[in-house]
Design an enzyme around this catalytic site. Structure first.
Site, short mmCIF file in Angstrom:
data_model
loop_
_atom_site.label_atom_id
_atom_site.label_comp_id
_atom_site.label_asym_id
_atom_site.label_seq_id
_atom_site.Cartn_x
_atom_site.Cartn_y
_atom_site.Cartn_z
CD1 TRP A 25 -3.27 7.41 8.56
CD2 TRP A 25 -2.01 7.88 6.78
NE1 TRP A 25 -2.92 8.74 8.63
CE2 TRP A 25 -2.14 9.05 7.55
CE3 TRP A 25 -1.25 7.93 5.61
CZ2 TRP A 25 -1.56 10.25 7.19
CZ3 TRP A 25 -0.67 9.13 5.24
CH2 TRP A 25 -0.82 10.27 6.02
CG HIS A 26 -0.82 6.33 2.24
ND1 HIS A 26 -0.23 5.45 3.11
CD2 HIS A 26 0.08 7.31 2.01
CE1 HIS A 26 1.00 5.89 3.39
NE2 HIS A 26 1.21 7.01 2.75
N GLY A 27 -5.37 5.74 1.94
CA GLY A 27 -6.64 5.83 1.23
C GLY A 27 -7.39 4.52 1.34
#
Lengths: 479, 376
Positions: free
Chosen positions: A323-325
């Site tokens: 989700w962060h990257g």
């Protein structure tokens, strides 16, 4: 638009003026317009178009879900929303990564083909608002929530500028409900909101920015940096990301509060957690609870045996990392955190006999070792979070564990070392003070104007005296 | 019930634009608004008082701090930290002849332990020894790592001190090249401070102000507030900081924790900055002689060998300023043709002495003219 920019300093009073003059529907329209101005500031126009499109689709889907008579139809409409949202997210955030990964596998397996890797820009805050809109339709589907009464209400819920770009990821049950009401505010709300804005700004422009200078310098030259430098920078980044992100949350909560809106808290002294499980419940709470409610529980949570629970934890944390990257480093970060949580889970089941520790239990001396262990597990995870690539992360970790340390030596100037250590110590003391109850949480009532004013003055003085010479965007903006 | 809108026709019109008649019309609503305003006013006033108190304390602290001063120190500790000295009024005595030296690490005395061995001090001693009827002072405004924009600022600042002559001692890379490994952090800060100092600002050209974004609405505060001056002194130099405009760069960056700056050309290649230095000084001091001195080696190569002796820079300077009244160009290669006076990349004590002697021969006619010194 950055909170720590001059343009925002002009923008926000205009918003407040509108808030003072307008009410009800015109007020909501005003806030939607200003939120889109905020979001579009210095960005391509179609980012705002995408935001509008997502909102429009989810508004329609939620209405259809509410009107649908059969469970199958309801599920069908929900799938449209989920697939639509995930497609938008996947297209802009993960397609490039997946294509590159495909090419890499193709190379390894000598398959002799490669797919073109698109170079798509990543709209700011897309992960945040996509999760927010998904939670809305899922809650409507689950019957926990009635669909928004008007498109305007939902548009404001999705685009509400204080939390649009980097959260907290609000549930419709909390934010949409408030935005649909009168948005009444008391003087305490305004005073407290402004205090939290000052507090967040000080955290960002003083502590986080100064730490960022050291971290960027060392991680930018990690091949030649000494092990001591890397150690300092890794601890520094752990605190930088906390101060940076919690500063954003403070400002977002403060801005909303001045308008009579209460957002959820996003951090609760995460670096004093006793277990990784507790850490994850205290760090980026709006994301961790989202993953828990919409992913972990539907997967079965901890109800299907110890090993299935471990599998669920890994799945959730892997997706939490991604989700962060879209990169291997975030995947590894998620897996590392997941490993910590899973190990604790197994320890609790097989060693402690399934006894649950109360995460709200006051701290005691016996918690010191668990806190230190948890903290360092988390610090190591930050190497993956900060590194540009898996290779860089493993190179740095390799330096920690395989190279001789030698006498303490920093290539970073000593003044920067002391400054970084000072800010880290302050951040730790502030958390400790809050956890031990020396400093209570932000008061809700009876907030004295004189006390608030004195605090503003002191914080403004601290900012003017100690601000860092950089003005970088918040780290979580890119997620 | 009193009707608020009757007393505030302008507000009524305003709100009508958005809201019809949504303005609170009852006493209760009016009181609610007042209830919001009063604590805000109290808090705002308190904050302002605290801030003013802090400003007063900072002013007191600045008053007692022993700041390095260009006239009392043989070299300043870098303009970055000692810039406050440059905003001071003229301090040298009326019967003193002042020569302002604007240079970089060589003039600063990098790699030299004793400031008295720097060529600036040597030049001052020679001038005083040669002419007992006057006192001479060489104000050494050299900056370790100083580059062209710093020199333009100092050229503007020189006007406040009425010197007899101004010397720009430059390497080629100081003005003509862009060193990619040199984030101009100090220069940026110097610009942000001196660039808003009124006596300096009035002499800076509009293109210069534009190039370095020296027109921020609240920029003037940086030179007006003691708190901000104190902040500046807390910034212990040493690290390679960040060039401004980070916001746009970070936006362009795709990686999260990517370094928040990229190197950017800090000053244009070519002669633009040399002209800025010349024109700025001329605007402030129309008749004062100035000299552009080229350093003998190319420091960009960081290897003081004979093959690096720089022979192209001085001719370029001479071609630029040929025929300009009061402008002298001196070729440093004549001073130290061999590289034997360098310890590493900077002069040894012997190198400083020889360079100081060479400068003395050229400066003396400017400050004690027996006949008009003709431009080279």
């Amino acid at each position: 638009m950055l909170f720590n920019s001059l343009s925002f300093l002009l923008f926000f009073p205009i918003v407040l003026l509108g808030h003072a003059l307008l009410k009800d529907r015109p007020l909501r329209l005003w806030l939607v317009i200003m939120s889109y101005v905020f979001y579009s500031w210095g960005q391509p126009w179609w980012y705002a178009g995408l935001l509008f499109f997502t909102t429009a689709v989810d508004y329609q889907v939620a209405q259809r879900i509410a009107l649908a008579r059969s469970p199958r139809a309801r599920k069908g409409w929900l799938m449209i929303s989920v697939i639509g949202n995930l497609s938008v997210l996947g297209l802009f955030k993960y397609l490039e990564y997946l294509m590159a990964l495909t090419n890499r596998f193709s190379g390894w397996l000598h398959l002799g083909f490669s797919v073109p890797v698109p170079d798509l820009p990543l709209p700011v805050g897309i992960s945040f608002y996509t999760f927010q809109t998904m939670s809305y339709t899922i809650d409507v589907y689950r019957g926990k929530l009635a669909p928004a009464r008007s498109f305007l209400n939902l548009a404001l819920y999705v685009a509400f500028f204080p939390q649009l770009v980097a959260g907290p990821i609000e549930r419709a049950g909390n934010l949409l409900h408030q935005l649909s009401q009168k948005m009444a505010r008391t003087s305490e709300d305004v005073l407290l909101g402004l205090t939290r804005i000052f507090w967040g700004l000080a955290k960002k422009v003083v502590a986080a920015e100064w730490l960022g200078i050291v971290v960027n310098r060392v991680y930018g030259h990690h091949e030649t940096a000494t092990t001591w430098d890397l150690l300092l920078a890794t601890y520094g980044f752990a605190f930088q990301v906390y101060l940076d992100f919690s500063a954003y949350s403070d400002i977002a909560i403060g801005l909303s509060r001045t308008m009579g809106i209460r957002l959820v808290e996003n951090f609760r002294t995460p670096y004093l957690a006793r277990t990784m499980s507790e850490y994850w419940n205290r760090w980026h709470i709006s994301l961790s609870t989202w993953l828990r409610d919409y992913l972990y529980f539907p997967l079965g949570g901890s109800r299907k045996g110890a090993w299935r629970t471990v599998l669920n934890i890994f799945l959730v944390m892997m997706l939490g990392g991604l989700w962060h990257g879209a990169s291997n480093t975030f995947l590894l970060w998620g897996l590392w955190i997941g490993l910590g949580i899973a190990l604790y889970h197994l320890y609790r089941i097989y060693i402690l006999g399934g006894v649950k520790d109360d995460p709200e239990r006051p701290l005691a001396w016996r918690d010191l070792v668990p806190i230190i262990l948890t903290f360092h597990w988390m610090v190591l995870s930050r190497v993956f979070f900060r590194a540009h690539s898996g290779e860089q992360a493993f190179h740095i970790l390799g330096k920690f564990f395989t190279q001789p340390w030698g006498p303490v030596h920093f290539d970073v100037p000593l003044c920067d070392v002391w400054r970084a250590v000072g800010f880290m110590a302050l951040a730790m003391v502030a958390q400790l003070a809050r956890r031990l109850g020396w400093r209570t949480t932000w008061p809700a009532q009876g907030y004295s104007p004189v006390l608030a004013g004195a605090l503003w003055g002191l914080l403004a003085t601290a900012i003017l005296l100690l601000f860092a010479p950089t003005q970088s965007q918040f780290i979580y903006f890119q997620f | 019930m009193p009707v608020l809108t009757e007393k505030r026709p302008i507000l009524r019109k305003l709100e009508g634009l958005f809201n019809g008649t949504q303005r609170p019309t009852t006493m209760a609503a009016q009181q609610e608004e007042r209830a919001l305003l009063k604590p805000l006013l109290i808090a705002g006033t308190t904050a302002l008082l605290v801030l003013l108190g802090a400003e007063g304390v900072a002013r007191g602290v600045m008053g007692v701090l022993p700041l390095p001063h260009s006239y009392t120190h043989p070299r300043n500790l870098m303009l970055d930290r000692g810039w406050v000295a440059y905003t001071a009024p003229r301090l040298h005595a009326a019967d003193e002849k002042l020569i302002i030296l604007i240079a970089n690490s060589q003039g600063y005395g990098r790699e030299m332990g004793d400031p008295q061995q720097i060529y600036a001090a040597h030049l001052q001693r020679r001038l005083n020894a040669a002419d007992r009827s006057h006192r001479y002072r060489v104000a050494n405004w050299s900056m370790n790592g100083g580059i062209a924009p710093d020199m333009v600022l100092l050229a503007a600042r020189a006007a406040a001190h009425t010197p007899e002559a101004v010397l720009f001692v430059t390497y080629r890379h100081t003005v003509l090249d862009v060193r990619s490994d040199y984030p101009a952090y100090f220069s940026n800060r110097n610009l942000q401070y001196l660039g808003y100092e009124p006596s300096v600002r009035r002499l800076l050209s509009k293109p210069f102000l534009r190039r370095y974004s020296l027109s921020r609405p609240l920029g003037w505060l940086t030179s007006a507030s003691s708190l901000l001056q104190l902040h500046h002194l807390f910034m212990v130099p040493g690290h390679k900081g960040v060039i401004g405009r980070v916001q746009a760069q970070s936006r362009a960056s795709t990686s999260s924790a990517a370094p928040s700056y990229r190197e950017q050309p800090w000053h244009p290649r070519g002669e633009e900055m040399l002209w800025e230095m010349h024109d700025t000084l001329r605007r402030g001091l129309p008749a004062v002689p100035m000299a552009f001195v080229s350093m003998p080696i190319d420091l960009s190569l960081m290897a003081p060998e004979n093959r690096n002796v720089l022979r192209s820079y001085a001719p370029r300077l001479q071609a630029m300023f040929f025929g300009r009244p009061g402008v002298h160009v001196w070729d440093g290669v004549e001073a130290i043709p061999q590289a034997s006076f360098y310890s590493n990349t900077h002069f040894t004590a012997e190198g400083h002495a020889q360079f100081g002697d060479w400068l003395f021969d050229r400066v003396q006619p400017l400050v004690r003219p027996t006949s008009a010194a003709a431009p080279d």
